[in-house]
Design an enzyme around this catalytic site. Structure first.
Site, PDB file in Angstrom:
ATOM      1  N   GLU A 135      -6.696   4.670   8.190  1.00 23.59           N
ATOM      2  CA  GLU A 135      -6.369   5.925   7.902  1.00 23.59           C
ATOM      3  C   GLU A 135      -7.730   6.556   7.140  1.00 23.59           C
ATOM      4  O   GLU A 135      -8.203   7.732   7.435  1.00 23.59           O
ATOM      5  CB  GLU A 135      -5.372   6.206   6.990  1.00 23.59           C
TER       6      GLU A 135
ATOM      7  N   GLY B 213       2.952  -1.063   4.090  1.00 23.05           N
ATOM      8  CA  GLY B 213       3.096   0.297   3.717  1.00 23.05           C
ATOM      9  C   GLY B 213       4.526   0.778   3.505  1.00 23.05           C
ATOM     10  O   GLY B 213       4.827   0.486   2.675  1.00 23.05           O
ATOM     11  N   GLY B 214       5.121   1.350   4.344  1.00 23.79           N
ATOM     12  CA  GLY B 214       6.358   2.052   4.320  1.00 23.79           C
ATOM     13  C   GLY B 214       7.326   1.107   3.579  1.00 23.79           C
ATOM     14  O   GLY B 214       8.000   1.479   2.676  1.00 23.79           O
TER      15      GLY B 214
ATOM     16  N   GLU C 125      -4.959  -4.850  10.968  1.00 23.94           N
ATOM     17  CA  GLU C 125      -4.024  -3.722  11.025  1.00 23.94           C
ATOM     18  C   GLU C 125      -4.288  -3.145  12.437  1.00 23.94           C
ATOM     19  O   GLU C 125      -5.119  -2.178  12.547  1.00 23.94           O
ATOM     20  CB  GLU C 125      -4.337  -2.805   9.906  1.00 23.94           C
TER      21      GLU C 125
ATOM     22  N   ASN D 273       1.016  -1.104  -0.142  1.00 19.74           N
ATOM     23  CA  ASN D 273      -0.015  -0.069   0.008  1.00 19.74           C
ATOM     24  C   ASN D 273       0.984   1.145   0.029  1.00 19.74           C
ATOM     25  O   ASN D 273       1.486   1.573   1.154  1.00 19.74           O
ATOM     26  CB  ASN D 273      -0.975  -0.162   1.367  1.00 19.74           C
ATOM     27  N   TRP D 274       0.995   1.874  -1.256  1.00 22.11           N
ATOM     28  CA  TRP D 274       1.862   3.016  -1.470  1.00 22.11           C
ATOM     29  C   TRP D 274       1.547   4.420  -0.644  1.00 22.11           C
ATOM     30  O   TRP D 274       2.091   5.223  -0.637  1.00 22.11           O
ATOM     31  CB  TRP D 274       2.104   3.194  -2.724  1.00 22.11           C
ATOM     32  N   LYS D 275       0.246   4.095  -0.118  1.00 22.21           N
ATOM     33  CA  LYS D 275      -0.533   5.513   0.545  1.00 22.21           C
ATOM     34  C   LYS D 275      -0.248   6.569  -0.426  1.00 22.21           C
ATOM     35  O   LYS D 275      -0.336   6.533  -1.858  1.00 22.21           O
ATOM     36  CB  LYS D 275       0.121   5.656   1.749  1.00 22.21           C
TER      37      LYS D 275
ATOM     38  N   HIS E  23      -9.767   1.140   5.157  1.00 23.09           N
ATOM     39  CA  HIS E  23      -7.967   1.163   5.875  1.00 23.09           C
ATOM     40  C   HIS E  23      -8.328   2.044   7.207  1.00 23.09           C
ATOM     41  O   HIS E  23      -8.929   3.040   7.104  1.00 23.09           O
ATOM     42  CB  HIS E  23      -7.144   1.865   4.861  1.00 23.09           C
TER      43      HIS E  23
ATOM     44  N   SER F 146       3.974  -1.906  10.188  1.00 23.17           N
ATOM     45  CA  SER F 146       5.388  -1.973  10.247  1.00 23.17           C
ATOM     46  C   SER F 146       5.864  -3.364   9.973  1.00 23.17           C
ATOM     47  O   SER F 146       6.529  -3.823  10.594  1.00 23.17           O
ATOM     48  CB  SER F 146       5.735  -1.528  11.595  1.00 23.17           C
TER      49      SER F 146
ATOM     50  N   GLY G 266       2.911   2.258  10.900  1.00 26.67           N
ATOM     51  CA  GLY G 266       3.886   3.342  10.587  1.00 26.67           C
ATOM     52  C   GLY G 266       4.663   3.908  11.786  1.00 26.67           C
ATOM     53  O   GLY G 266       5.112   4.879  11.810  1.00 26.67           O
TER      54      GLY G 266
HETATM   55  C1  G2H Z   1      -0.584  -0.168   7.812  1.00 25.38           C
HETATM   56  C2  G2H Z   1       0.723  -0.522   6.775  1.00 25.38           C
HETATM   57  C3  G2H Z   1       0.032  -0.649   5.568  1.00 25.38           C
HETATM   58  P1  G2H Z   1       2.981   0.270   7.475  1.00 25.38           P
HETATM   59  O1  G2H Z   1      -1.387   1.058   7.321  1.00 25.38           O
HETATM   60  O2  G2H Z   1      -1.233  -0.515   5.174  1.00 25.38           O
HETATM   61  O3  G2H Z   1       1.425   0.554   6.834  1.00 25.38           O
HETATM   62  O4  G2H Z   1       3.438  -0.909   7.045  1.00 25.38           O
HETATM   63  O5  G2H Z   1       3.896   1.612   6.919  1.00 25.38           O
HETATM   64  O6  G2H Z   1       2.671   0.607   8.933  1.00 25.38           O
END
Ligand code: G2H
Length: 257
Positions: free
Chosen positions: A104, A241-242, A174, A10-12, A102, A220, A180
């Site tokens: 967010e 995500g990240g 999640e 998920n690149w957000k 999600h 994360s 994040g």
């Molecule tokens: C949770 C996740 C991907 P991250 O939002 O949806 O983000 O891996 O950056 O915690």
């Protein structure tokens, strides 16, 4: 029933279309270089709406073993809804998946379970697999109510769907406190809630749906922690995500096996 693991990036709200093309190319090269076996994990990228067309051109043109999807979809079928992107539009762009609910979106855009349910229903009607996100915040976790809270969200988000529809979709657990933040739920934390989700689906839909539905962990996730998370029997993949913004890191996550 064997469930193919799913790794969804998920690149957000990151990357422009040029950066998107570079990332997908690098990801594909890295997967190829490391001899990734697509039967052992399905790789999906989830760019912002504005990058989907670029990703489609690349994936289709070069027949890359990567699927793609969107981060959100309208709860409406179309018409006078300025700014909304419908499921039919995403289907036309070749999206296989769409993230709905999600945390967010729930937190910053006030999405309720009813809205998430409407979005999932629209996606399914357009033959797009919804990735339905659920999960508790820190206070709920600290109070020890995380399982009940998450199952409530699940019930509301999947309301009215048939067992066959539920069997084919994806649920992502999640915990909001682990998103994040660098805080990762332990593999045991992930397993506890993912197992509870599967049991609830067995009760409310059918045991077949519970065995077929894929349940992801998100929050994360990194190359360094994915193997331990995937060792848990009710975790079928990750919503990343990240770490999905770095080709080598995401490829290493996809190659957790
Ligand atoms: C949770 C996740 C991907 P991250 O939002 O949806 O983000 O891996 O950056 O915690």
């Amino acid at each position: 029933m064997a469930r193919t693991p799913l790794m969804a990036g998920n690149w957000k709200s990151n990357l422009n279309h040029q950066e998107a093309v570079v990332l997908v190319q690098k990801l594909a090269w890295t997967l190829q270089d490391k001899k990734h076996d697509a039967a052992r994990s399905e790789v999906v990228v989830i760019p912002p709406f504005t990058d989907i067309r670029s990703v489609q051109t690349l994936v289709d043109g070069d027949r890359l073993p990567i699927r793609y999807g969107a981060q959100d979809v309208s709860e409406h079928d179309g018409g006078a809804y300025t700014g909304e992107v419908t499921a039919a539009m995403l289907a036309k762009l070749g999206c296989s998946y769409v993230v709905v609910g999600h945390s967010e979106r729930r937190e910053y855009h006030g999405e309720t379970d009813a809205v998430v349910n409407a979005k999932a229903t629209r996606a399914l009607a357009a033959d797009i697999t919804p990735i339905v996100c659920v999960g508790e915040g820190l206070e709920v976790r600290q109070a020890g109510d995380h399982v009940a809270y998450t199952l409530d969200q699940l019930d509301g988000s999947l309301a009215g769907l048939t067992p066959e529809q539920v069997a084919g979709l994806v649920v992502a657990y999640e915990p909001v406190w682990a998103i994040g933040t660098g805080e990762v739920a332990t593999p045991e934390d992930a397993q506890e809630v993912c197992a509870a989700i599967r049991s609830r689906i067995a009760e409310t839909c059918s045991s077949e749906a519970a065995q077929a539905v894929r349940i992801l962990y998100g929050g994360s996730v990194k190359a360094a922690n994915i193997a331990a998370i995937m060792a848990k029997s009710d975790v079928d993949g990750a919503l990343v995500g990240g770490a999905s913004l770095q080709a080598e890191e995401f490829a290493a996550i996809a190659r957790f096996y």
